[in-house]
Structure formats: structure tokens, C-alpha cells
Design an enzyme around this catalytic site. Structure first.
Site, PDB file in Angstrom:
ATOM      1  N   ARG A 136       7.407   5.642  -0.943  1.00 15.79           N
ATOM      2  CA  ARG A 136       8.112   6.917  -1.003  1.00 15.79           C
ATOM      3  C   ARG A 136       9.559   6.948  -0.543  1.00 15.79           C
ATOM      4  O   ARG A 136      10.248   7.919  -0.759  1.00 15.79           O
ATOM      5  CB  ARG A 136       7.300   7.932  -0.211  1.00 15.79           C
ATOM      6  CG  ARG A 136       6.936   7.439   1.178  1.00 15.79           C
ATOM      7  CD  ARG A 136       5.608   7.970   1.636  1.00 15.79           C
ATOM      8  NE  ARG A 136       5.396   7.587   3.033  1.00 15.79           N
ATOM      9  CZ  ARG A 136       4.674   8.252   3.881  1.00 15.79           C
ATOM     10  NH1 ARG A 136       4.074   9.355   3.503  1.00 15.79           N
ATOM     11  NH2 ARG A 136       4.528   7.838   5.115  1.00 15.79           N
ATOM     12  N   ARG A 151       3.217   0.737   4.002  1.00 16.58           N
ATOM     13  CA  ARG A 151       3.719   1.690   3.006  1.00 16.58           C
ATOM     14  C   ARG A 151       5.081   1.283   2.446  1.00 16.58           C
ATOM     15  O   ARG A 151       5.835   2.134   1.993  1.00 16.58           O
ATOM     16  CB  ARG A 151       3.788   3.107   3.589  1.00 16.58           C
ATOM     17  CG  ARG A 151       2.417   3.749   3.708  1.00 16.58           C
ATOM     18  CD  ARG A 151       2.520   5.247   3.821  1.00 16.58           C
ATOM     19  NE  ARG A 151       1.210   5.851   3.633  1.00 16.58           N
ATOM     20  CZ  ARG A 151       0.931   7.128   3.908  1.00 16.58           C
ATOM     21  NH1 ARG A 151       1.877   7.910   4.361  1.00 16.58           N
ATOM     22  NH2 ARG A 151      -0.271   7.610   3.708  1.00 16.58           N
ATOM     23  N   ARG A 202       7.137   8.458  -9.395  1.00 15.02           N
ATOM     24  CA  ARG A 202       6.333   9.552  -8.825  1.00 15.02           C
ATOM     25  C   ARG A 202       6.577  10.858  -9.576  1.00 15.02           C
ATOM     26  O   ARG A 202       5.661  11.651  -9.804  1.00 15.02           O
ATOM     27  CB  ARG A 202       6.702   9.732  -7.346  1.00 15.02           C
ATOM     28  CG  ARG A 202       5.885  10.805  -6.635  1.00 15.02           C
ATOM     29  CD  ARG A 202       6.528  11.221  -5.333  1.00 15.02           C
ATOM     30  NE  ARG A 202       7.787  11.923  -5.577  1.00 15.02           N
ATOM     31  CZ  ARG A 202       8.676  12.201  -4.630  1.00 15.02           C
ATOM     32  NH1 ARG A 202       8.470  11.804  -3.383  1.00 15.02           N
ATOM     33  NH2 ARG A 202       9.793  12.854  -4.925  1.00 15.02           N
ATOM     34  N   TYR A 230     -12.233  11.842   5.923  1.00 16.89           N
ATOM     35  CA  TYR A 230     -11.797  12.611   4.751  1.00 16.89           C
ATOM     36  C   TYR A 230     -12.988  13.190   3.989  1.00 16.89           C
ATOM     37  O   TYR A 230     -12.953  14.326   3.520  1.00 16.89           O
ATOM     38  CB  TYR A 230     -10.962  11.728   3.823  1.00 16.89           C
ATOM     39  CG  TYR A 230      -9.563  11.490   4.331  1.00 16.89           C
ATOM     40  CD1 TYR A 230      -8.627  12.517   4.381  1.00 16.89           C
ATOM     41  CD2 TYR A 230      -9.178  10.225   4.765  1.00 16.89           C
ATOM     42  CE1 TYR A 230      -7.340  12.290   4.852  1.00 16.89           C
ATOM     43  CE2 TYR A 230      -7.888   9.988   5.239  1.00 16.89           C
ATOM     44  CZ  TYR A 230      -6.972  11.032   5.286  1.00 16.89           C
ATOM     45  OH  TYR A 230      -5.710  10.811   5.754  1.00 16.89           O
ATOM     46  N   ASP A 245      -4.603   3.275  -2.839  1.00 18.54           N
ATOM     47  CA  ASP A 245      -4.867   4.266  -1.800  1.00 18.54           C
ATOM     48  C   ASP A 245      -6.254   4.027  -1.240  1.00 18.54           C
ATOM     49  O   ASP A 245      -7.149   3.569  -1.968  1.00 18.54           O
ATOM     50  CB  ASP A 245      -4.777   5.689  -2.369  1.00 18.54           C
ATOM     51  CG  ASP A 245      -4.705   6.724  -1.254  1.00 18.54           C
ATOM     52  OD1 ASP A 245      -3.616   6.916  -0.693  1.00 18.54           O
ATOM     53  OD2 ASP A 245      -5.754   7.315  -0.919  1.00 18.54           O
TER      54      ASP A 245
END
Length: 340
Positions: free
Chosen positions: A29, A25, A38, A151, A74
């Protein structure tokens, strides 16, 4: 030729002057320049717009200079391509409004044409390769079939994925049909990524640790291994199973080039369990990047000493957290680069 090929040499088990380093990652972020994008574009717009995905991929290369880039994307673009609706809800995370709950639901899931459904990822890879200009290798990735399954059936993130596990145990045949469809799609997807120019691929089994060792073999590893077998002749495959230390021995006998290790498994145990021959990747606790910089540097040196500098890729034991100061992330990378 890649100018900095340290990462690829470690995957080849070559003797190196120091281990390569990158962070799961890392394209994301914790970086202010990522946050600016974002705030301007929603999540899947960033994934599906090649120019944005490429820019986000190279941001950490400019800022903290790791030895490899990992494509911004993703794992849930795969179920999207298979006709399963996936939304990204702010402060909730992934949300699937129509989860798979019946055999009929499984039958509706398609194995898609990758060019038609995920062509934007290949465009992002080509653009990223141009921007990287062969400075460092580029990693492509996918979620493990089990993790995607979790998921798709649960409909959202979970601490235990009991609904997904329950589906496996009450409808095992349907579960295996869905897992195979995800596997077939993932193999095709990763093969296209290799053709588009990635230098290695990583399979993230984020929820493998939810399963018992016996169930892991049936519902996760056998599908991951299909991916490894299909991709190993074409590229390096790294397998990262969070909480899956119990499977390291079996993984170590596979055709994977490296195995990711989370921070709950010591370097010594990881070497022992994996058979001692395969390259290992990990396993700094992401929360430890909140420690003072001198502590980070000391702990990184200790980690490398424990794993050994060869057949090792320095990384975190999971993805970097959003609240990590950029200079702490850079200190982690620098500490590996300064290792002697």
C-alpha cells in the site's frame, strides 16, 4: 540456486557480513504502482489472480531491493477456503457477514481440498518464482489459527476481540474444534506452498497479544506449534506473534527457524527471553519510517548493533504503513545494506 541467499543463511544461523532485510507488507500500500492496481482491481481479485499477485510481489524487489520477497496474498483466503464468507470493505477492512457464534456454526466449517480452493495461490507462487529468476528467496505465509479464529468469530477487526475470547471461554470445546480445523487447513496450505516453490514460511499471530500468557498457551501457541512441527522438516518457519513477548521463551525452544519481534520488546530482552540461540527478526517501529532519512539510518544502525549482525533479520515490528514515503522505505533497506 538463489543468487542472494543472505536471508536463508541468517535462518541457518550462519555468520554473515550483514543482516538480511525485508519488510512485512512490503508488497503493497505504500507503493504508487501498487495503488494503481488497487484502484483498478478489488482486493480479492488481486489475491486470486496469479498474474496480479505475482506482479505485486515483485514490485518492491524492483523498487527498494530487499533481500527477500513475500508473496502478495492475505491470511483470510484460508477461512474463505473453509467455507466462511469474507469480504474486504473499503475503509473498514475484513468483514465476515456470517460470523461463527454457535457449535452448529463450527460443525459447518470444512477442512477443504487445498488444490480446489487455493490453487490460485500456488499458481501465483510459480509465476512469482519465474519473475524473480532466483534473485532472492520467496516467503509464503499464513495467519495463526488464533488470528484466523478471531476474525471468524468476531466478524471483523477489533481492538480487543472480546467476542472471540468470550466464545473460547464459554464454549471451549467448540473453540478447540474450530482452531484444530484451521490448523489442519493451514498445515496443508503451507505444505502446498513449499511444494510450489516458496523458500520459507511465516506464521503471523497478529492477535496473540490479546490473550493472557496462560490462555495464549491453550488457544494459540499449541496450534502454532503443530504448524511448526509439521513444516520444520520441509522448510524454514518464522513465527511472528505481535505483543507475544511473554511467549518468546517457549517459542525459542520450538523447531522454528526464527522469531519475529515487535517494537515494544527491546533487542536485549528479545535475545534473553528467546534463549539467545534462535534467529530473531524485527523490530523497527513502522511509524519511525516517518522520521527524517538521516534519523532512520542512524536508528537502523543502532538496532543492528543491539541485536547483533548474526542470527538477525532486519525488519519492521509490524507491517509497513500506507503513508510511508517510498524513499524512506528504501532508506531503511539501504541502511541495513550499508551496515559495516
Amino acid at each position: 540456486m538463489i543468487k542472494n541467499d543472505l536471508f536463508l543463511r541468517a535462518l541457518n544461523k550462519e555468520t554473515v557480513e550483514r543482516p538480511p532485510v525485508w519488510m512485512m507488507r512490503q508488497a503493497g500500500r505504500y507503493l504508487p504502482e501498487f495503488i494503481a492496481l488497487r484502484d483498478k482491481y478489488d482486493f480479492f481479485t488481486r489475491c486470486q489472480t496469479p498474474e496480479l499477485a505475482a506482479e505485486i510481489t515483485v514490485q518492491p524487489i524492483r523498487r527498494i531491493a530487499p533481500d527477500a520477497a513475500i508473496l502478495f496474498s492475505d491470511i483470510l483466503v484460508v477461512p474463505q477456503a473453509m467455507g466462511i464468507e469474507v469480504l474486504m470493505k473499503e475503509s473498514v477492512g475484513p468483514f465476515l457477514p456470517n460470523p461463527i457464534r454457535t457449535i452448529q456454526d463450527v460443525e459447518k466449517v470444512v477442512v477443504p481440498d487445498i488444490h480446489e480452493t487455493l490453487g490460485y495461490v500456488m499458481d501465483a507462487i510459480k509465476l512469482t518464482k519465474e519473475m524473480l529468476n532466483d534473485e532472492v528467496p520467496l516467503i509464503g505465509f499464513a495467519g495463526s489459527p488464533w488470528t484466523i479464529f478471531c476474525y471468524a468469530v468476531e466478524g471483523k477487526g477489533s481492538k480487543s476481540f472480546d467476542t472471540a475470547k468470550g466464545f473460547c471461554f464459554t464454549h471451549p470445546e467448540a473453540a478447540h474444534v474450530l482452531l484444530q480445523k484451521i490448523t489442519d487447513t493451514t498445515i496443508a496450505y503451507l505444505k502446498e506452498k513449499v511444494k510450489a516453490g516458496v523458500n520459507a514460511v511465516q506464521v503471523f499471530d497478529s492477535w496473540g497479544g490479546m490473550l493472557s500468557p496462560t490462555d495464549y498457551q491453550e488457544f494459540s501457541w499449541k496450534y502454532i506449534n503443530q504448524i511448526v512441527e509439521a513444516l520444520a522438516p520441509e522448510t524454514h518457519v518464522i513465527v511472528f506473534g505481535k505483543g507475544c513477548w511473554f511467549a518468546l521463551n517457549e517459542m525459542g525452544r520450538s523447531k522454528a527457524s526464527a522469531l519475529g519481534v515487535d517494537w515494544t520488546c527491546s533487542p536485549r530482552n528479545a535475545r534473553y527471553l528467546s534463549g539467545g540461540e534462535i534467529t530473531l527478526q524485527g523490530n523497527f517501529d513502522p511509524s519511525r519510517l516517518l522520521s527524517p532519512i538521516p534519523t532512520i539510518k542512524k536508528m537502523v544502525t543502532e538496532m543492528i548493533n543491539e541485536f547483533g549482525k548474526d542470527k538477525f533479520i532486519a525488519n519492521l515490528g509490524h507491517g509497513i504503513l500506507p503513508n510511508i514515503p517510498v524513499d524512506h522505505a528504501k532508506a531503511f533497506v539501504d541502511a541495513v545494506k550499508e551496515y559495516r
